[in-house]
Structure formats: C-alpha cells, structure tokens
Motif scaffolding. Structure first.
Motif, PDB file in Angstrom:
ATOM      1  N   GLN A  53       8.583  12.820  -0.002  1.00  0.00           N
ATOM      2  CA  GLN A  53       9.718  12.561  -0.899  1.00  0.00           C
ATOM      3  C   GLN A  53       9.457  13.047  -2.318  1.00  0.00           C
ATOM      4  N   THR A  79      16.890  12.478  13.831  1.00  0.00           N
ATOM      5  CA  THR A  79      16.844  12.226  12.389  1.00  0.00           C
ATOM      6  C   THR A  79      15.413  11.895  11.970  1.00  0.00           C
ATOM      7  N   PHE A  80      14.763  11.010  12.729  1.00  0.00           N
ATOM      8  CA  PHE A  80      13.402  10.618  12.401  1.00  0.00           C
ATOM      9  C   PHE A  80      12.453  11.803  12.525  1.00  0.00           C
ATOM     10  N   VAL A  99      11.335   3.578   6.862  1.00  0.00           N
ATOM     11  CA  VAL A  99      12.245   4.724   6.731  1.00  0.00           C
ATOM     12  C   VAL A  99      13.664   4.364   7.193  1.00  0.00           C
ATOM     13  N   THR A 100      14.611   4.484   6.278  1.00  0.00           N
ATOM     14  CA  THR A 100      16.012   4.286   6.649  1.00  0.00           C
ATOM     15  C   THR A 100      16.800   5.538   6.294  1.00  0.00           C
ATOM     16  N   LYS A 101      17.893   5.743   7.011  1.00  0.00           N
ATOM     17  CA  LYS A 101      18.787   6.855   6.680  1.00  0.00           C
ATOM     18  C   LYS A 101      20.221   6.386   6.876  1.00  0.00           C
ATOM     19  N   LEU A 119      18.988   5.422  10.801  1.00  0.00           N
ATOM     20  CA  LEU A 119      17.674   4.795  10.936  1.00  0.00           C
ATOM     21  C   LEU A 119      17.689   3.478  10.170  1.00  0.00           C
ATOM     22  N   ARG A 174      15.560  14.101   4.107  1.00  0.00           N
ATOM     23  CA  ARG A 174      14.961  13.066   3.264  1.00  0.00           C
ATOM     24  C   ARG A 174      15.498  11.694   3.617  1.00  0.00           C
ATOM     25  N   PRO A 175      14.619  10.679   3.675  1.00  0.00           N
ATOM     26  CA  PRO A 175      15.098   9.332   3.984  1.00  0.00           C
ATOM     27  C   PRO A 175      15.901   8.747   2.827  1.00  0.00           C
ATOM     28  N   THR A 176      16.833   7.830   3.142  1.00  0.00           N
ATOM     29  CA  THR A 176      17.569   7.122   2.101  1.00  0.00           C
ATOM     30  C   THR A 176      16.609   6.159   1.394  1.00  0.00           C
ATOM     31  N   MET A 209      12.640  14.041   9.627  1.00  0.00           N
ATOM     32  CA  MET A 209      12.017  13.492   8.419  1.00  0.00           C
ATOM     33  C   MET A 209      10.524  13.722   8.418  1.00  0.00           C
TER      34      MET A 209
END
Lengths: 248, 228
Positions: free
Chosen positions: A77, A53-54, A14-16, A28, A63-65, A57
């Motif tokens: 997602q 942020t996490f 998971v990245t943001k 993230l 929503r994660p990037t 999610m």
C-alpha cells in the motif's frame, strides 16, 4: 510491523468495498493470512467469493480499502507506481489462465520482456530467456510464435517468463483452466519442480483438484472471508468434493 | 539480476528502488517485432494517410506546374491551358474550394489514424495489462504506441508524396505534353513535397498522442480478467 523471516506474504485485515451506484459491495470482509516462504498455496472459492479480488491484492494489482498486504517485506500500500512496478518486475511472476503471451512476439522475445523492463539490453535479456526456456523444456521452440505451439507449451513459455527475473513468488490464476487433463498435470508438475529448484513460493487461485493435491496449504474463501485454512494432511481430496464440501 | 537482502521487518518505502525507464532505442527494438508482424494491419491504417497526403501533394504539384506554364505565356500552351479549364488571367488557382477540400481530407486522415490506433488499444488491453504485470511503466506503453503510430504515419506520408507526385506528373503530361518538362518548376515542386512531408508527419505524430496516453492508463488487473 514486523514480519518473521519465513513468512513471505502477510495479509492483515484486508477489506475491499466497491461502490456500485448507491450500493456498497463488500468483496472482502477482513482477511488475515500468512504464507510461508517456499510454500505451495492454493486459494479456493466459488466465483463472487472475493477469491480473485484477494488474489489480485497479493499480486499488487489492486489496493485494499482497509488493511495491509506485505509481500517479501514490502508493504504494497505504501509504494508509489514506480516502486510497485519494480516489485512486480523483480519479486513476482504472473501466470494466467489464458497464458497472456504477446502474440506478435516469439517465445524468446516474450520471455526476455521482464529482463528488458528490469534494465537489461535485449541481447542480454535474450540470453537469460533462452536459458530459462531450456529449463522448462522448450529449448527447441525459441523462435516460435505462441500461435505455432500447443496450449501446454504456451503455458510453459508463460512459466519461463514468470521465472526469468528469479522472483520470490509465482502468482498463478487458474493456470490449468485452459488445458486438458494430462497437460494440466504436466504444468502442475513443472510448477512444483520450479518451486523446488528456485525456492519460490507458489500461490494459485484454482478449481483444479489436481492442483490441490500438490498444495502445501489450501485456503477456502467464502463471502469475502477466509472460511478455512488447511495445511497438507489436514484435508482430503476426493473426486468432486473436499472434506465433503462440493466445489463451485 | 539485482540481489536484495531479505529483511525481517517491512522495508521502508523510501529505500525500495523505483522501476527505471526503458530507453527509446530499446523500446523501438521491442516494438519493432510487433510492427513487422502486424504489417498487413499497418498497411490498412497507413492507406488513409497515403490517400490524404497523395491528394495534398497532387493539388500542390499540379498548382505549381500550371503556375509555371501560365508564366511561360506561350500561345499554343495558353490554348491548352484554357482547354484544361485554367483561367490564365487569374494565375493563382489555389482557390478557397481547394483549400477547404485539402483541409477536409487531412482532417479525415487525422481522425482515421486516431480511430485505428484506438481500436488497436482496445484490442490489446490484455497485452498492455500483461506488460504492466511484467514490470512495464506507463512511459514504456506510451513510447511503444507512439513509435508504432508515428512510424506508420511517416511511412504512409512518404508513400503518399510519391503517389501524389506520380499522378500529378501523369495528369500534367497528358494535358500539356512536352511543355511540362520544358517549364518544370523544380524548386516549387520540391517545396510542395517538403510541405506535404511535414504536414503528414506532424498529423501522424499528433494523432499518436491520444491513443498512446489512453493505452498507458489501462490497469494491469485488466490482464487477469478472462473474456474469451
């Protein structure tokens, strides 16, 4: 993507990234995490670490990037707005630091809201709400407004509201942040009790040491990464520090 | 309570149920608690509508009465009318200035409702976010805001009509004494009241649309932010 029976939350890569003007902020940087069903998990981290942020999610609020979050078999997602609302309503219970009760509604009306959103009539919903309010010890405060009860009781109403649809997960964001020491302890105790009674998974974002000692697993988030994951017994709690790390 | 069997593999999105809409009737029941307990606040919002519609009603009813008195063509009455500044030879006194004034007051009333509803959206960002966390759809938020501001508008309109009518009757009676009841234009006064009711209701419903829409666009994550 398969998810085994006893894993209820699975976050993979998971990245943001937020675009702040010309600058890209990496909130993230790739978090992988599995949460077991029925577990009491605490997420720890200084402000700005990406903890919130996490947490959001996992709660389906953001929503994660890149990457995936699966909750109770639902890949968040891929859901549309109405499906996401359904998952929030039936599978998740939210508890907030500042309780977030609707001020113009009585305890009973507040707790019956998730049931009404799930499609019940107000009368049916109130019946279920009264039942769960009694379970959390507020059977005598049904018709009180939030402003007429104490902070601890307000958080109990919020816990009843989170439980009324029998969710799989309770997400609690600093649930003891606005409470005094003793009341905070009572709330943690109640959360643990409800976890056992209804077999719910509890995920909290917290700074509270009392909360950590009740946890089965603690996750430290630092600079957008899961810095360390420790199961019960693998970490020691002492005043001000955990395993020598000071808390932000 | 729905029972869903736990599947080991991620469920395909197509078979995940969609949250259903809460009916208008239930939404009304849920919003009613808030409307009732925010009564004082609602009164302030309403007062703008009450005044604007009272003004509209007053102008119309007064015009109806004067017209009917002019048509009576009674010597004593004509003197009274002239004393009150009515041009009895140009029977229709709804001149452009009056129309302009009425339009302006209605516009002010429209902006007033929109403004106070927008403020209540800002005040209740957290509440809206929380409701969404609990499973509310945009439709529910839109409906409850719509119900709240329409009810305020309609209640304000009814009060405004009553107030305007009373003031018009009192003013007419003080100028033209018994002649008012003798030549009372029941039909056109009733017509004017209906027009005021329609315009007031329409205005409040139109004014409710924008705030309701903006309220529904608030995100559930807004509920998580702590700002004390």
């Amino acid at each position: 993507m398969s998810i085994s029976e006893d894993i209820i939350v699975k976050a993979s890569g998971v990245t943001k990234v937020y675009q702040l003007g010309a600058e890209a902020v990496h909130a993230l940087r790739g978090i992988d995490l599995e949460v077991r069903r029925g577990e009491y998990l605490s997420i720890l981290g200084p402000s700005g670490s990406g903890k919130s942020t996490f947490f959001n999610m996992v709660g389906g609020l953001d929503r994660p990037t890149e990457g995936n979050v699966e909750v109770d078999g639902y890949c968040l997602q891929e859901l549309n707005q109405k499906q996401l609302a359904w998952v929030r309503c039936h599978k998740m219970g939210y508890i907030f630091q500042s309780f977030n009760l609707i001020q113009t509604m009585t305890a009973l009306e507040n707790v019956s809201l998730p049931r009404i959103f799930a499609g019940e009539t107000p009368a049916q919903a109130r019946e279920a709400a009264a039942e769960i309010l009694t379970v959390v010890g507020l059977g005598h405060r049904l018709t009180h407004l939030p402003s007429q009860v104490s902070g601890g009781q307000q958080q109990r109403i919020a816990i009843a509201r989170a439980l009324v649809n029998r969710p799989s997960i309770i997400l609690a964001d600093e649930p003891t942040g606005n409470l005094d020491l003793k009341t905070g302890e009572e709330i943690i105790h109640l959360l643990g009790e409800m976890k056992e009674k209804f077999g719910i998974t509890v995920i909290t974002a917290t700074h509270d040491m009392k909360m950590l000692s009740a946890s089965d697993t603690v996750v430290w988030i630092k600079d957008g990464r899961a810095d360390r994951i420790a199961r019960k017994g693998e970490f020691e709690v002492s005043i001000g520090t955990i395993d020598g790390k000071t808390l932000a | 309570m729905t029972t869903t069997t736990q599947t080991p593999a991620a469920t395909s999105p197509s078979i995940i149920p969609e949250q259903r809409h809460v009916t208008w009737a239930v939404t009304l029941q849920v919003s009613w608690a808030g409307i009732k307990r925010r009564f004082f606040r609602s009164l302030i919002t309403m007062s703008g509508v009450v005044l604007a519609i009272a003004f509209l009603t007053y102008m119309q009813v007064m015009n109806d009465i004067v017209k009917s008195l002019v048509l009576a063509n009674d010597t004593v009455l004509n003197a009274l009318l002239q004393k009150a500044g009515v041009d009895i030879y140009a029977a229709d006194s709804s001149d452009r200035m009056m129309i302009l004034l009425i339009t302006l007051s209605l516009l002010a009333c429209l902006v007033g409702i929109i403004n106070s509803m927008l403020m209540s959206v800002t005040e209740r960002i957290k509440e809206i976010g929380t409701m969404k966390c609990l499973g509310a759809l945009d439709g529910f938020i839109i409906r409850s805001y719509f119900i709240e501001s329409s009810l305020q508008g309609v209640a304000g309109t009814v009060l405004g009509c009553i107030l305007g009518l009373i003031v018009a009757l009192a003013a007419a009676a003080s100028n033209y004494h018994g002649y008012v009841m003798k030549h009372f234009p029941w039909l056109s006064v009733a017509g004017s009241l209906v027009i005021s009711l329609l315009i007031g209701t329409l205005l409040s419903v139109v004014a409710a649309i924008l705030p309701a829409y903006l309220a529904a666009k608030k995100q559930p994550v807004d509920a998580m932010r702590v700002e004390e």
